[in-house]
Design a protein around this motif. Structure first.
Motif, PDB file in Angstrom:
ATOM      1  N   ASP A 139       0.822  -1.207   0.000  1.00  0.00           N
ATOM      2  CA  ASP A 139       0.000   0.000   0.000  1.00  0.00           C
ATOM      3  C   ASP A 139       0.861   1.264   0.000  1.00  0.00           C
ATOM      4  N   LYS A 140       1.972   1.222   0.705  1.00  0.00           N
ATOM      5  CA  LYS A 140       2.811   2.411   0.850  1.00  0.00           C
ATOM      6  C   LYS A 140       3.692   2.612  -0.390  1.00  0.00           C
ATOM      7  N   MET A 141       3.717   3.853  -0.874  1.00  0.00           N
ATOM      8  CA  MET A 141       4.522   4.169  -2.049  1.00  0.00           C
ATOM      9  C   MET A 141       6.000   3.881  -1.823  1.00  0.00           C
ATOM     10  N   GLU A 142       6.492   4.191  -0.630  1.00  0.00           N
ATOM     11  CA  GLU A 142       7.905   3.964  -0.341  1.00  0.00           C
ATOM     12  C   GLU A 142       8.283   2.494  -0.519  1.00  0.00           C
ATOM     13  N   GLU A 143       7.367   1.593  -0.154  1.00  0.00           N
ATOM     14  CA  GLU A 143       7.628   0.163  -0.286  1.00  0.00           C
ATOM     15  C   GLU A 143       7.463  -0.288  -1.737  1.00  0.00           C
ATOM     16  N   GLU A 242      -9.693  17.390  -2.359  1.00  0.00           N
ATOM     17  CA  GLU A 242      -9.646  18.566  -1.485  1.00  0.00           C
ATOM     18  C   GLU A 242      -8.206  18.838  -1.053  1.00  0.00           C
ATOM     19  N   GLU A 243      -7.452  17.758  -0.854  1.00  0.00           N
ATOM     20  CA  GLU A 243      -6.058  17.879  -0.438  1.00  0.00           C
ATOM     21  C   GLU A 243      -5.213  18.536  -1.528  1.00  0.00           C
ATOM     22  N   LYS A 244      -5.441  18.105  -2.766  1.00  0.00           N
ATOM     23  CA  LYS A 244      -4.692  18.643  -3.900  1.00  0.00           C
ATOM     24  C   LYS A 244      -5.634  18.756  -5.093  1.00  0.00           C
ATOM     25  N   TYR A 262       7.258   6.345 -12.079  1.00  0.00           N
ATOM     26  CA  TYR A 262       6.604   7.409 -11.307  1.00  0.00           C
ATOM     27  C   TYR A 262       7.589   7.907 -10.258  1.00  0.00           C
ATOM     28  N   THR A 263       7.874   9.197 -10.289  1.00  0.00           N
ATOM     29  CA  THR A 263       8.800   9.784  -9.320  1.00  0.00           C
ATOM     30  C   THR A 263       8.033  10.632  -8.320  1.00  0.00           C
ATOM     31  N   TYR A 264       8.180  10.286  -7.046  1.00  0.00           N
ATOM     32  CA  TYR A 264       7.517  11.045  -5.986  1.00  0.00           C
ATOM     33  C   TYR A 264       8.453  12.130  -5.481  1.00  0.00           C
ATOM     34  N   ASP A 265       7.922  13.337  -5.364  1.00  0.00           N
ATOM     35  CA  ASP A 265       8.668  14.480  -4.836  1.00  0.00           C
ATOM     36  C   ASP A 265       8.024  14.874  -3.505  1.00  0.00           C
ATOM     37  N   PRO A 266       8.803  15.024  -2.438  1.00  0.00           N
ATOM     38  CA  PRO A 266       8.228  15.390  -1.131  1.00  0.00           C
ATOM     39  C   PRO A 266       7.388  16.664  -1.158  1.00  0.00           C
ATOM     40  N   LYS A 267       7.623  17.535  -2.134  1.00  0.00           N
ATOM     41  CA  LYS A 267       6.840  18.765  -2.205  1.00  0.00           C
ATOM     42  C   LYS A 267       5.375  18.490  -2.528  1.00  0.00           C
ATOM     43  N   TYR A 268       5.092  17.283  -3.039  1.00  0.00           N
ATOM     44  CA  TYR A 268       3.695  16.934  -3.303  1.00  0.00           C
ATOM     45  C   TYR A 268       2.904  16.833  -1.998  1.00  0.00           C
ATOM     46  N   GLY A 269       3.569  16.372  -0.944  1.00  0.00           N
ATOM     47  CA  GLY A 269       2.939  16.295   0.366  1.00  0.00           C
ATOM     48  C   GLY A 269       1.736  15.376   0.427  1.00  0.00           C
ATOM     49  N   PHE A 270       1.791  14.231  -0.243  1.00  0.00           N
ATOM     50  CA  PHE A 270       0.652  13.319  -0.248  1.00  0.00           C
ATOM     51  C   PHE A 270       0.413  12.751   1.150  1.00  0.00           C
ATOM     52  N   LYS A 271      -0.828  12.660   1.512  1.00  0.00           N
ATOM     53  CA  LYS A 271      -1.204  12.080   2.793  1.00  0.00           C
ATOM     54  C   LYS A 271      -0.781  10.614   2.841  1.00  0.00           C
ATOM     55  N   GLY A 272      -0.112  10.227   3.916  1.00  0.00           N
ATOM     56  CA  GLY A 272       0.308   8.844   4.080  1.00  0.00           C
ATOM     57  C   GLY A 272       1.688   8.546   3.549  1.00  0.00           C
ATOM     58  N   VAL A 273       2.341   9.530   2.905  1.00  0.00           N
ATOM     59  CA  VAL A 273       3.710   9.337   2.408  1.00  0.00           C
ATOM     60  C   VAL A 273       4.647  10.158   3.289  1.00  0.00           C
ATOM     61  N   GLY A 274       5.518   9.461   4.031  1.00  0.00           N
ATOM     62  CA  GLY A 274       6.375  10.158   4.987  1.00  0.00           C
ATOM     63  C   GLY A 274       7.773  10.458   4.482  1.00  0.00           C
ATOM     64  N   ALA A 275       8.113   9.986   3.270  1.00  0.00           N
ATOM     65  CA  ALA A 275       9.467  10.163   2.754  1.00  0.00           C
ATOM     66  C   ALA A 275       9.806  11.645   2.593  1.00  0.00           C
ATOM     67  N   LYS A 276      11.031  11.997   2.941  1.00  0.00           N
ATOM     68  CA  LYS A 276      11.507  13.377   2.803  1.00  0.00           C
ATOM     69  C   LYS A 276      12.457  13.527   1.615  1.00  0.00           C
ATOM     70  N   HIS A 318      -4.687  12.326  -6.755  1.00  0.00           N
ATOM     71  CA  HIS A 318      -3.709  13.225  -6.156  1.00  0.00           C
ATOM     72  C   HIS A 318      -3.544  14.485  -7.000  1.00  0.00           C
ATOM     73  N   GLY A 319      -4.658  15.060  -7.458  1.00  0.00           N
ATOM     74  CA  GLY A 319      -4.608  16.324  -8.176  1.00  0.00           C
ATOM     75  C   GLY A 319      -4.676  16.190  -9.674  1.00  0.00           C
ATOM     76  N   CYS A 320      -4.264  15.034 -10.213  1.00  0.00           N
ATOM     77  CA  CYS A 320      -4.263  14.845 -11.657  1.00  0.00           C
ATOM     78  C   CYS A 320      -5.628  14.344 -12.137  1.00  0.00           C
ATOM     79  N   ILE A 321      -5.697  14.006 -13.427  1.00  0.00           N
ATOM     80  CA  ILE A 321      -6.914  13.446 -14.018  1.00  0.00           C
ATOM     81  C   ILE A 321      -6.652  11.967 -14.237  1.00  0.00           C
ATOM     82  N   ARG A 322      -7.380  11.133 -13.537  1.00  0.00           N
ATOM     83  CA  ARG A 322      -7.117   9.698 -13.532  1.00  0.00           C
ATOM     84  C   ARG A 322      -8.224   8.964 -14.290  1.00  0.00           C
ATOM     85  N   LEU A 323      -7.824   8.094 -15.226  1.00  0.00           N
ATOM     86  CA  LEU A 323      -8.734   7.258 -16.005  1.00  0.00           C
ATOM     87  C   LEU A 323      -8.399   5.790 -15.743  1.00  0.00           C
TER      88      LEU A 323
END
Length: 345
Positions: A139-143, A242-244, A262-276, A318-323
């Motif tokens: 479930d976790k992106m980091e994993e 509402e978050e993004k 897919y590259t995660y950037d901490p500036k996205y601040g997604f809920k549940g992602v703790g990576a810095k 997470h803010g984008c348009i998902r299909l």
């Protein structure tokens, strides 16, 4: 008294046979389904079983490129939205108000779009059964970033997505069949199967190219238009949260990537992602952006697929348009670079 009892037994047997006929779910029953005035979809009455008529209607809508999202044989917002869009396109210029409710006239128009069976047979191949598959998707992106690929978790998930179906419907149409055994003949939606990987240039569709995309945040729909204004396709979409929230305005398509990282950037601040720190998740249908990324001129925003097709149009992104993966891939194969993308209510 004996005659009465025998008569009652006969009635019970007839009632049981009628109930069995009503609940039959197989290829022939679905292909033969027809609209009947006053008929309520079985799912309206709380039934957990897919409705043969709704399966047929969903496949016909998908073929006509008014996507109902996941084909599951159940009534819902994505099906209603696709049906309404089909009705509006059919009545364009006639001054009618489209309700999106299935009636005799709308059913005749939908059934008239294709005479081919909506369910067909498919034989599972050695390649289908071989995978490779992932044991599980964390479930976790980091994993997820630790996996070598975000593959399907098994043949059932792969086959359901390939034919635009829910896994529950695939299993309901094929009770007791081994979905992981080569040579097994199964029933699937008769639709062009979704492929993965970068499409060969020869397989890309010809005109019309999509030159304009309109994303409706309220209707949770994406509509694609050719350069002459012709409606090319309609897809259900998840649009921001509402978050993004997704940005509003007019943007352009900058590029298209099939099977993206897919590259995660901490500036996205997604809920549940703790990576810095930044981290990258490898490609695959269970990648957070699915099998396609359509890059927009709005920084870090795009139109993309998803590992959770049944949540499209029903859960925030997470803010984008998902299909769904198949709809995102279909759009990516048709859209022109530089196409305008209008996002609004």
């Amino acid at each position: 008294m004996r005659r009465v009892l025998c008569g009652m037994a006969a009635l019970v047997m007839l009632a049981g046979a009628a109930a069995a006929a009503e609940t039959a779910l197989d290829r022939d029953t679905v292909n033969a389904a027809r609209f009947e005035p006053g008929r309520k979809p079985a799912t309206k009455d709380g039934s957990k079983r897919p409705d043969p008529l709704l399966i047929k209607a969903q496949v016909l809508l998908d073929r006509a490129r008014f996507s109902p999202g996941v084909i599951d044989g159940r009534d819902g917002s994505n099906f209603d939205g696709a049906l309404k869009a089909f009705a509006e396109a059919r009545d364009e210029g006639k001054g009618k108000t489209a309700t999106g409710r299935l009636d005799g006239a709308l059913w005749d128009a939908l059934a008239g779009t294709s005479q081919d069976p909506v369910l067909t047979d498919y034989t599972i191949t050695e390649k289908d059964a071989a995978g490779p598959f992932a044991e599980t998707i964390p479930d976790k992106m980091e994993e997820q970033a630790d996996l070598k690929a975000l593959s399907y978790t098994g043949p059932a998930e792969m086959l359901a997505e390939r034919f635009h179906m829910s896994r529950a419907l695939l299993e309901a149409l094929n009770p007791g069949k081994a979905l992981d055994k080569p040579g097994t003949v199964i029933t699937v939606a008769a639709l062009p199967p979704m492929s993965v990987g970068k499409p060969d240039a020869k397989s890309l569709p010809e005109e019309p190219k999509v030159q304009r995309i309109v994303v409706d945040k309220e209707a949770l729909q994406l509509r694609a238009y050719a350069g002459d204004g012709t409606l090319v396709a309609v897809y259900p979409a998840s649009v921001g949260s509402e978050e993004k929230p997704a940005p509003e305005g007019t943007f352009t398509v900058k590029g298209i990537a099939f099977d993206p990282d897919y590259t995660y950037d901490p500036k996205y601040g997604f809920k549940g992602v703790g990576a810095k720190h930044k981290f990258t998740i490898r490609p695959g249908p269970n990648n957070p952006v699915g099998v396609v990324w359509i890059d927009l001129s709005a920084e870090s925003y795009g139109i993309h697929g998803t590992p959770d097709p049944e949540k499209v149009g029903k859960a925030a992104s997470h803010g984008c348009i998902r299909l769904t993966n198949w709809d995102a891939r279909d759009l990516a194969r048709h859209v022109a670079r530089g196409a305008t993308v209008e996002i609004g209510g």
